[in-house]
Structures are given as structure tokens and as C-alpha cells.
Design an enzyme around this catalytic site. Structure first.
Site, PDB file in Angstrom:
ATOM      1  N   ARG A  87       0.900  -1.167   0.181  1.00  0.00           N
ATOM      2  CA  ARG A  87      -0.083  -0.059  -0.105  1.00  0.00           C
ATOM      3  C   ARG A  87       0.827   1.344   0.066  1.00  0.00           C
ATOM      4  O   ARG A  87       2.027   1.339   0.335  1.00  0.00           O
ATOM      5  CB  ARG A  87      -1.026   0.007   1.314  1.00  0.00           C
ATOM      6  CG  ARG A  87      -2.154  -1.025   1.331  1.00  0.00           C
ATOM      7  CD  ARG A  87      -2.852  -0.982  -0.058  1.00  0.00           C
ATOM      8  NE  ARG A  87      -3.611  -2.207  -0.169  1.00  0.00           N
ATOM      9  CZ  ARG A  87      -3.770  -2.601  -1.587  1.00  0.00           C
ATOM     10  NH1 ARG A  87      -3.022  -2.539  -2.539  1.00  0.00           N
ATOM     11  NH2 ARG A  87      -4.543  -3.688  -1.833  1.00  0.00           N
ATOM     12  N   CYS A  88       0.441   2.473  -0.411  1.00  0.00           N
ATOM     13  CA  CYS A  88       0.775   3.555  -0.573  1.00  0.00           C
ATOM     14  C   CYS A  88       1.498   4.043   0.890  1.00  0.00           C
ATOM     15  O   CYS A  88       1.000   3.598   1.984  1.00  0.00           O
ATOM     16  CB  CYS A  88      -0.408   4.626  -0.849  1.00  0.00           C
ATOM     17  SG  CYS A  88       0.488   6.252  -1.333  1.00  0.00           S
ATOM     18  N   PRO A  89       2.884   4.320   0.743  1.00  0.00           N
ATOM     19  CA  PRO A  89       3.601   4.960  -0.389  1.00  0.00           C
ATOM     20  C   PRO A  89       4.540   3.900  -0.940  1.00  0.00           C
ATOM     21  O   PRO A  89       5.441   4.022  -1.728  1.00  0.00           O
ATOM     22  CB  PRO A  89       4.095   6.089   0.121  1.00  0.00           C
ATOM     23  CG  PRO A  89       4.668   5.693   1.548  1.00  0.00           C
ATOM     24  CD  PRO A  89       3.564   4.789   1.724  1.00  0.00           C
TER      25      PRO A  89
END
Length: 80
Positions: free
Chosen positions: A17-19
Site C-alpha cells: 500500500r501507498c507509499p
């Protein structure tokens, strides 16, 4: 990193997941020699924004961005 079917380097970032997808993509491209083609697989929704933005900001070439059933596939090239 593994090899894609076309011989390019492949980075499978599905599940991250981001980042993390954009950070790992940038790290891989920094370490790669000029002219390297990198295929990135990511299922994070923000990767569709973050990876093209990385290319614009850092001067990498975005050759293709494809939406697949469960993920996106980006093909990038590191310039000289």
C-alpha cells in the site's frame, strides 16, 4: 526483481500500500543502469497516480500503463 516475459526486469508490488509501491519503484530505477526497462505490477489504487507522477518528476519514461483485472501494469524505462 524477476524477469518479465519480454526480458525486462519485473517488480511485483501487489499487496503493498501507498507509499511503498512508488518508493520501491524509485529505488529499483535508481539502482538500474541507463536504458533499463522495468515492468511494475501494483494493486494499490494510488499507484495509478503515483507512478506516472514519479516518471514526470524524475525523468523516467512511462512506456505503458495498463489496467488489468486485479492490478495495474506499468512499463517504465530509465533514460541516460
Amino acid at each position: 526483481m524477476t524477469k518479465a516475459e519480454d526480458g525486462a526486469a519485473m517488480l511485483d508490488l501487489r499487496g503493498l500500500r501507498c507509499p511503498l509501491p512508488v518508493l520501491r519503484t524509485e529505488k529499483a530505477l535508481k539502482a538500474a543502469p541507463a536504458g533499463t526497462t522495468l515492468v511494475v505490477l501494483a494493486d494499490d489504487p494510488l499507484a495509478g497516480l503515483d507512478i506516472p507522477h514519479l516518471c514526470r518528476e524524475k525523468g523516467y519514461e512511462l512506456l505503458a500503463a495498463e489496467a488489468r483485472d486485479s492490478h495495474r501494469r506499468f512499463t517504465l524505462r530509465k533514460g541516460a
